[in-house]
Design an enzyme around this catalytic site. Structure first.
Site, PDB file in Angstrom:
ATOM      1  N   HIS A 123       0.827  -1.217   0.092  1.00 57.75           N
ATOM      2  CA  HIS A 123      -0.021  -0.088  -0.021  1.00 57.75           C
ATOM      3  C   HIS A 123       0.897   1.258  -0.006  1.00 57.75           C
ATOM      4  CE1 HIS A 123      -3.392  -2.290   0.637  1.00 57.75           C
ATOM      5  NE2 HIS A 123      -3.243  -2.679   1.678  1.00 57.75           N
ATOM      6  N   GLU A 175       1.745  -6.588 -30.555  1.00 56.55           N
ATOM      7  CA  GLU A 175       2.927  -6.979 -29.547  1.00 56.55           C
ATOM      8  C   GLU A 175       3.388  -8.258 -29.952  1.00 56.55           C
ATOM      9  OE1 GLU A 175       1.164  -6.409 -25.504  1.00 56.55           O
ATOM     10  OE2 GLU A 175      -0.983  -7.162 -26.218  1.00 56.55           O
ATOM     11  N   ARG A 206      -4.762  -0.143 -18.470  1.00 60.15           N
ATOM     12  CA  ARG A 206      -4.768  -1.286 -18.640  1.00 60.15           C
ATOM     13  C   ARG A 206      -5.578  -1.777 -17.495  1.00 60.15           C
ATOM     14  NH1 ARG A 206       1.435  -0.046 -18.168  1.00 60.15           N
ATOM     15  NH2 ARG A 206       2.413  -1.345 -19.731  1.00 60.15           N
ATOM     16  N   ASN A 219       6.957  -3.847 -25.208  1.00 60.82           N
ATOM     17  CA  ASN A 219       7.389  -4.885 -24.246  1.00 60.82           C
ATOM     18  C   ASN A 219       7.316  -6.339 -24.476  1.00 60.82           C
ATOM     19  OD1 ASN A 219       7.507  -2.379 -22.638  1.00 60.82           O
ATOM     20  ND2 ASN A 219       5.466  -2.844 -21.612  1.00 60.82           N
ATOM     21  N   ASP A 220       6.033  -6.536 -24.663  1.00 59.36           N
ATOM     22  CA  ASP A 220       5.838  -7.957 -25.536  1.00 59.36           C
ATOM     23  C   ASP A 220       6.483  -8.263 -26.679  1.00 59.36           C
ATOM     24  OD1 ASP A 220       4.548  -9.660 -23.317  1.00 59.36           O
ATOM     25  OD2 ASP A 220       2.744  -8.327 -23.517  1.00 59.36           O
ATOM     26  N   ARG A 267      10.505 -11.724 -20.743  1.00 63.76           N
ATOM     27  CA  ARG A 267      10.638 -10.566 -19.995  1.00 63.76           C
ATOM     28  C   ARG A 267      10.776 -10.316 -18.315  1.00 63.76           C
ATOM     29  NH1 ARG A 267       4.879  -7.291 -21.554  1.00 63.76           N
ATOM     30  NH2 ARG A 267       5.240  -5.977 -19.555  1.00 63.76           N
ATOM     31  N   CYS A 319       2.772   2.114 -27.045  1.00 65.23           N
ATOM     32  CA  CYS A 319       2.687   2.255 -25.645  1.00 65.23           C
ATOM     33  C   CYS A 319       3.451   1.617 -24.754  1.00 65.23           C
ATOM     34  CB  CYS A 319       0.963   1.826 -25.410  1.00 65.23           C
ATOM     35  SG  CYS A 319       0.507   0.177 -25.950  1.00 65.23           S
ATOM     36  N   ARG A 333      -7.685  -0.817 -22.837  1.00 66.93           N
ATOM     37  CA  ARG A 333      -7.595  -2.386 -23.221  1.00 66.93           C
ATOM     38  C   ARG A 333      -8.059  -3.409 -22.682  1.00 66.93           C
ATOM     39  NH1 ARG A 333      -1.530  -4.462 -22.389  1.00 66.93           N
ATOM     40  NH2 ARG A 333      -2.110  -4.644 -20.076  1.00 66.93           N
TER      41      ARG A 333
HETATM   42  C1  PEP Z   1       3.556  -4.016 -24.020  1.00 67.42           C
HETATM   43  O1  PEP Z   1       3.542  -5.171 -24.104  1.00 67.42           O
HETATM   44  O2  PEP Z   1       4.354  -3.454 -24.453  1.00 67.42           O
HETATM   45  C2  PEP Z   1       2.237  -3.337 -23.385  1.00 67.42           C
HETATM   46  C3  PEP Z   1       2.335  -2.078 -23.149  1.00 67.42           C
HETATM   47  O3  PEP Z   1       1.644  -4.091 -22.465  1.00 67.42           O
HETATM   48  P1  PEP Z   1       2.026  -4.842 -21.244  1.00 67.42           P
HETATM   49  O4  PEP Z   1       3.179  -4.265 -20.641  1.00 67.42           O
HETATM   50  O5  PEP Z   1       0.839  -4.432 -20.156  1.00 67.42           O
HETATM   51  O6  PEP Z   1       2.053  -6.173 -21.426  1.00 67.42           O
HETATM   52 MG    MG Z   2       1.857  -6.716 -23.705  1.00 68.53          MG
END
Ligand code: PEP
Ligand code: MG
Length: 558
Positions: free
Chosen positions: A192, A434, A299, A457-458, A468, A505, A335
């Site tokens: 928290h 992604e 998210r 990221n993905d 990751r 994003c 999303r």
């Molecule tokens: C991503 O995969 O780049 C993304 C923005 O989604 P998350 O990080 O929530 O998987």
């Molecule tokens: Mg993602």
């Protein structure tokens, strides 16, 4: 000087007098009673008063920090009504013929130890909630105002608040204008304190353990949230060094403030939308404060995590609606839930998988369990009547998936029409790009949707085959890899050829070293954590796209 090491959960430097809040500030005495009924009634009255107070705190939290944070007060109310907790207190009063304060204290010890010994980290954290409610009960029984405790904080300018672990209830009752930093014994980056510190923009170091001693109360302290370090009675050299670091940090932040209200425009007049990513309603204020143009990635998973059952349509609707109202005419891209892989919720009863990141997750669950998906879509569409909402599907790998998801969305709209429920008929639908598959068929996908948002990221994880979450190979997780950069270019070109806009994003969107490259490629939107928005705006102002474009494109050409 003493130097303590913990986990920095919000970057920044804070100076102040240390004020340790201790629940054991009371001296709870065991006293014999004569009138059993009177003592039980005294306890029950106190319980009622605390329940009402919690209700007020719940309302206040809803207005100030959002549903997600407010929920804790409902959990506290449930705990106060819990049959085991209540009978433990009443049995002690009855069997030992002792006072209610002592009986609450005894139940508190029993239940907090029980929670602390649990393996599950979420359940472990409930120990501090038991302490929190017991503390409130004891205060009420003793007819002592809780303000006494906060006088310690509220009468001290520039203090650093220390605690075992700060609960939302405690934090809301503090006069935050006096609080410069947080330092806590317990806590992780998900505790928290961590969540609240980020929401409140207060430098914080948590998880200091036994290094943080109550006897430091009154000492001078510096909290360095960048490195996760706390200095007690710092020496002159350390004070000077950290003052410089703070000045630099403050100065940069001040300079950035002057960019509020300004356009995201390059030297040669190119504009790009800069939006913010949101992980819970508590992040919404940051979006406004940092002047983001909208929310590029909402998210929605937070609605499903840390609970025992699926969130109802009504519950989700309330959250999306209040976000829509708060953002006024700024767009919000919601999303649909990306549950699975590292975001697990027990009640989904997901199978144990050897490769969860490549398994049953996100849109795959939604298409397989359309009822859960429909509930979320209904909530989102209903909220669209109150703002500028778009829908976005994650983890797409085929045109068929997009077609099926859109079909379900159409069914939802038809249902709402039949029920005469209002929604925005112009809600746009986009997909996250992604996976390498989505990149390679982005020309086809572009014909199905209104926009793309690249989840780097993905995309990095799947392109490089580097998990990751795996620390052992984290050095190889390289989002700057030419394969990733080229994929981004392919997606942007295919989006534009088909007349749709495209954003980024993933974390790369906030990476200033890539802003020039993204602009040269022609990206239309960048969405990032709110505190980075003004920095990227500043970076844009320094770039002349025409000047750098040819060279950049020739470097990534293939
Ligand atoms: C991503 O995969 O780049 C993304 C923005 O989604 P998350 O990080 O929530 O998987
Ligand atoms: Mg993602």
């Amino acid at each position: 000087m003493r130097v303590l090491k913990g986990i920095g959960v919000f970057k920044g430097i804070a100076f102040g007098k240390f004020r340790m809040l201790q629940k054991s500030d009371f001296n709870i005495q065991k006293k014999a009673i004569e009138n059993l009924e009177k003592e039980i009634a005294r306890y029950r009255d106190a319980n009622e008063i605390v329940l009402k107070e919690l209700d007020k705190l719940y309302q206040k939290a809803m207005e100030t920090v959002g549903d997600d944070e407010a929920m804790i007060f409902q959990i506290h109310q449930m705990m106060l009504k819990d049959i085991d907790f209540v009978s433990c207190i009443e049995e002690t009063i009855k069997n030992e013929m002792v006072n209610a304060e002592y009986s609450v204290h005894k139940a508190c010890e029993k239940f907090s130890q029980l929670f602390s010994s649990m393996e599950d980290s979420y359940m472990k954290e409930r120990a501090s909630d038991v302490k929190d409610i017991s503390y409130k009960l004891i205060l009420t029984l003793g007819n002592v105002s809780e303000d006494n405790k906060y006088k310690k904080v509220n009468s001290n300018l520039f203090c650093i608040v220390g605690a075992d672990d700060l609960t939302p209830g405690e934090t809301l009752q503090m006069d935050k204008t006096n609080v410069r930093g947080f330092a806590t014994i317990q806590g992780s980056s998900n505790s928290h304190t961590a969540i609240l510190a980020r929401t409140m923009n207060i430098p914080a170091v948590v998880g200091l353990g036994s290094q943080l001693k109550p006897e430091y109360d009154g000492c001078e302290m510096i909290v360095d949230g960048f490195s996760g370090t706390v200095y007690i009675n710092p020496d002159i050299t350390t004070v000077k060094r950290l003052k410089k670091k703070k000045e630099l940090c403050d100065h940069q932040n001040e300079l950035l403030q002057s960019l509020k209200g300004k356009a995201n425009i390059t030297k040669d007049g190119k504009t790009v939308k800069i939006y913010a990513n949101v992980g819970s309603p508590a992040d919404l204020d940051g979006v406004i404060k940092n002047d983001a143009g909208g929310i590029g990635l909402f998210r929605s998973e937070f609605l499903y995590l840390r609970r025992n059952n699926y969130p109802s349509e009504e519950e989700q609707f309330k959250v999306y609606k209040s976000a829509a109202i708060k953002m006024k005419d700024k767009p919000i891209i919601i999303r649909t839930m990306d549950i699975g892989a590292d975001k697990k919720a027990d009640y989904f009863d997901l199978p144990c998988e050897a490769n969860p990141a490549m398994g049953y997750r996100a849109i795959r669950i939604c298409l397989d369990r359309p009822l859960i998906f429909k509930t979320q879509l209904r909530a989102i569409y209903r909220a669209s009547a109150f703002g500028k909402i778009s829908l976005m599907f994650p983890m797409i790998i085929s045109r068929e998936e997009v077609a099926r998801a859109k079909e379900i969305a159409r069914e939802v709209r038809e249902e709402l029409d039949r029920e005469n429920i209002a929604y925005d008929k112009g809600v746009k639908i986009g997909v996250m790009i992604e996976t390498p598959a989505a990149v390679m068929i982005s020309d086809e996908l572009a014909k199905e949707v209104d926009f793309f948002s690249i989840g780097t990221n993905d995309l990095t994880q799947y392109t490089l085959a580097i998990d990751r979450q795996n620390n052992k190979i984290s050095g190889m997780y390289n989002p700057y890899h030419r394969a990733v950069i080229r994929m981004i270019k392919i997606v942007i070109d295919n989006a534009h050829k088909n007349g749709i806009w495209v954003g980024i994003c993933g974390e790369l969107a906030a990476d200033e070293s890539l802003t020039g490259i993204f602009l040269a490629m022609g990206v239309d939107e960048l969405s990032m954590s709110a505190p980075f928005v003004l920095g990227i705006r500043k970076k844009m102002l320094e770039i002349d796209v025409d000047e750098i474009k040819d060279q950049i494109l020739s470097e990534i050409e293939f």
